[in-house]
Design a protein around this motif. Sequence first.
Motif, mmCIF file in Angstrom:
data_model
loop_
_atom_site.group_PDB
_atom_site.id
_atom_site.type_symbol
_atom_site.label_atom_id
_atom_site.label_comp_id
_atom_site.label_asym_id
_atom_site.label_seq_id
_atom_site.Cartn_x
_atom_site.Cartn_y
_atom_site.Cartn_z
ATOM 1 N N GLU A 48 -28.940 3.973 -14.172
ATOM 2 C CA GLU A 48 -28.886 2.500 -14.123
ATOM 3 C C GLU A 48 -27.626 1.973 -14.533
ATOM 4 O O GLU A 48 -27.315 1.544 -15.285
ATOM 5 C CB GLU A 48 -29.860 2.275 -15.492
ATOM 6 C CG GLU A 48 -31.407 2.769 -15.096
ATOM 7 C CD GLU A 48 -32.241 2.273 -16.314
ATOM 8 O OE1 GLU A 48 -31.856 1.846 -17.136
ATOM 9 O OE2 GLU A 48 -33.476 2.492 -16.056
ATOM 10 N N GLY A 49 -26.699 2.394 -13.770
ATOM 11 C CA GLY A 49 -25.043 2.060 -13.698
ATOM 12 C C GLY A 49 -24.251 2.507 -14.715
ATOM 13 O O GLY A 49 -23.191 2.256 -14.737
ATOM 14 N N VAL A 133 -22.769 15.071 -24.766
ATOM 15 C CA VAL A 133 -22.929 14.495 -23.734
ATOM 16 C C VAL A 133 -23.518 13.081 -23.661
ATOM 17 O O VAL A 133 -24.284 12.906 -24.655
ATOM 18 C CB VAL A 133 -24.010 15.191 -22.672
ATOM 19 C CG1 VAL A 133 -24.233 14.707 -21.488
ATOM 20 C CG2 VAL A 133 -23.609 16.870 -22.647
ATOM 21 N N GLN A 134 -22.852 12.049 -23.083
ATOM 22 C CA GLN A 134 -23.424 10.620 -23.334
ATOM 23 C C GLN A 134 -23.441 10.115 -21.973
ATOM 24 O O GLN A 134 -22.520 10.106 -21.274
ATOM 25 C CB GLN A 134 -22.301 10.107 -24.478
ATOM 26 C CG GLN A 134 -22.614 10.453 -25.630
ATOM 27 C CD GLN A 134 -21.466 9.848 -26.678
ATOM 28 O OE1 GLN A 134 -21.256 8.552 -26.477
ATOM 29 N NE2 GLN A 134 -21.049 10.467 -27.646
ATOM 30 N N LEU A 135 -23.991 8.945 -22.039
ATOM 31 C CA LEU A 135 -24.222 7.863 -20.951
ATOM 32 C C LEU A 135 -23.022 6.788 -21.283
ATOM 33 O O LEU A 135 -23.225 6.265 -22.409
ATOM 34 C CB LEU A 135 -25.322 7.310 -20.583
ATOM 35 C CG LEU A 135 -26.384 8.062 -19.705
ATOM 36 C CD1 LEU A 135 -27.925 7.596 -19.663
ATOM 37 C CD2 LEU A 135 -25.690 8.249 -18.056
ATOM 38 N N PHE A 136 -22.011 6.519 -20.498
ATOM 39 C CA PHE A 136 -21.156 5.353 -20.681
ATOM 40 C C PHE A 136 -21.336 4.170 -19.635
ATOM 41 O O PHE A 136 -21.279 4.383 -18.409
ATOM 42 C CB PHE A 136 -19.790 5.871 -20.288
ATOM 43 C CG PHE A 136 -19.560 6.862 -21.817
ATOM 44 C CD1 PHE A 136 -19.126 6.228 -22.874
ATOM 45 C CD2 PHE A 136 -19.766 8.050 -21.645
ATOM 46 C CE1 PHE A 136 -18.450 7.226 -23.828
ATOM 47 C CE2 PHE A 136 -19.403 9.033 -22.637
ATOM 48 C CZ PHE A 136 -18.791 8.574 -23.823
ATOM 49 N N ALA A 137 -21.387 3.043 -20.150
ATOM 50 C CA ALA A 137 -21.197 1.736 -19.268
ATOM 51 C C ALA A 137 -19.540 1.865 -19.173
ATOM 52 O O ALA A 137 -18.862 2.178 -19.649
ATOM 53 C CB ALA A 137 -21.869 0.739 -19.985
ATOM 54 N N GLU A 138 -19.314 0.856 -18.069
ATOM 55 C CA GLU A 138 -17.952 0.839 -17.577
ATOM 56 C C GLU A 138 -17.098 0.238 -18.805
ATOM 57 O O GLU A 138 -16.018 1.043 -19.263
ATOM 58 C CB GLU A 138 -17.762 -0.278 -16.625
ATOM 59 C CG GLU A 138 -16.326 -0.531 -16.108
ATOM 60 C CD GLU A 138 -16.202 -1.263 -14.840
ATOM 61 O OE1 GLU A 138 -15.214 -1.343 -14.471
ATOM 62 O OE2 GLU A 138 -17.184 -2.005 -14.410
ATOM 63 N N GLU A 139 -17.519 -0.648 -19.687
ATOM 64 C CA GLU A 139 -16.782 -1.036 -20.718
ATOM 65 C C GLU A 139 -16.422 0.073 -21.909
ATOM 66 O O GLU A 139 -15.614 -0.075 -22.696
ATOM 67 C CB GLU A 139 -17.248 -2.461 -20.983
ATOM 68 C CG GLU A 139 -18.635 -2.308 -21.634
ATOM 69 C CD GLU A 139 -19.675 -2.470 -20.704
ATOM 70 O OE1 GLU A 139 -20.898 -2.758 -21.250
ATOM 71 O OE2 GLU A 139 -19.132 -2.415 -19.577
ATOM 72 N N ALA A 154 -11.980 9.381 -9.966
ATOM 73 C CA ALA A 154 -13.556 9.274 -9.446
ATOM 74 C C ALA A 154 -14.208 7.950 -10.141
ATOM 75 O O ALA A 154 -15.052 7.381 -9.493
ATOM 76 C CB ALA A 154 -14.356 10.661 -9.568
ATOM 77 N N LEU A 155 -14.142 7.864 -11.510
ATOM 78 C CA LEU A 155 -14.758 6.903 -12.122
ATOM 79 C C LEU A 155 -14.064 5.586 -11.892
ATOM 80 O O LEU A 155 -14.968 4.643 -11.719
ATOM 81 C CB LEU A 155 -14.271 7.051 -13.728
ATOM 82 C CG LEU A 155 -15.281 8.329 -14.429
ATOM 83 C CD1 LEU A 155 -14.763 8.670 -15.876
ATOM 84 C CD2 LEU A 155 -16.688 8.171 -14.492
ATOM 85 N N ARG A 156 -13.039 5.402 -11.528
ATOM 86 C CA ARG A 156 -12.263 3.869 -11.169
ATOM 87 C C ARG A 156 -12.921 3.723 -9.810
ATOM 88 O O ARG A 156 -13.147 2.646 -9.609
ATOM 89 C CB ARG A 156 -10.651 4.173 -11.296
ATOM 90 C CG ARG A 156 -10.050 4.248 -12.623
ATOM 91 C CD ARG A 156 -8.588 3.969 -12.639
ATOM 92 N NE ARG A 156 -8.396 3.616 -13.926
ATOM 93 C CZ ARG A 156 -7.178 4.262 -14.510
ATOM 94 N NH1 ARG A 156 -6.350 5.217 -13.764
ATOM 95 N NH2 ARG A 156 -6.804 4.039 -15.704
#
Length: 189
Positions: A48-49, A133-139, A154-156
């Motif tokens: 989910e993004g 381990v975590q899910l991160f939103a862009e900000e 890769a992330l950018r």
Amino acid sequence: MNFCNQCGSAVRLEVPEGDNRPRHICNNCSFIHYVNPKVIAGCLPVYEGKVLLCKRAIEPRIGFWTLPAGYMENGESTQNAATRETREEANARVSQLELYTLTSLVPVSQVQLIYLAQLDDLDFSAGDETEDVQLFAEEDIPWDDLAFQTIRNALRFYFEDRKKGVFPMRHIDLETPPRQYVDKSDLNN
């Protein structure tokens, strides 16, 4: 290399006939030892993004965040290696893998393949080599605490491409190691 892995005898370094690079050649059995780049495979798992990152519990770069990735084993495809590493480091299941970044790490003789992947569910946890381990939103990405330039790239790319809805495969050659990669052992994922 000091000894032949075929017979245990001493080796010499010279250019074999018909070759153009120095190789280790056994003084006894004449076996030529070719040392080739290591292949690293991993995933950029998305849910989910948001992206799944692992906090390293091992050196190099212990305590820094990375994507789940590691050395490819003999007898597996690059996609299988990326999936296995994601299970081992994040206890996560992924699907819909598409090659996303291919990076040649020239100074340390490595090739890194990162697959863009769908994280199948939220049932993930730290593996043996992972502290968290975590899910991160862009900000929320911990940009200053990312372990490797290849992960930052890769992330950018992912967050830029997400805005366009198109995720082309990228090929990057890193000819000069970033500062944190000065030590050759520092690139081992």
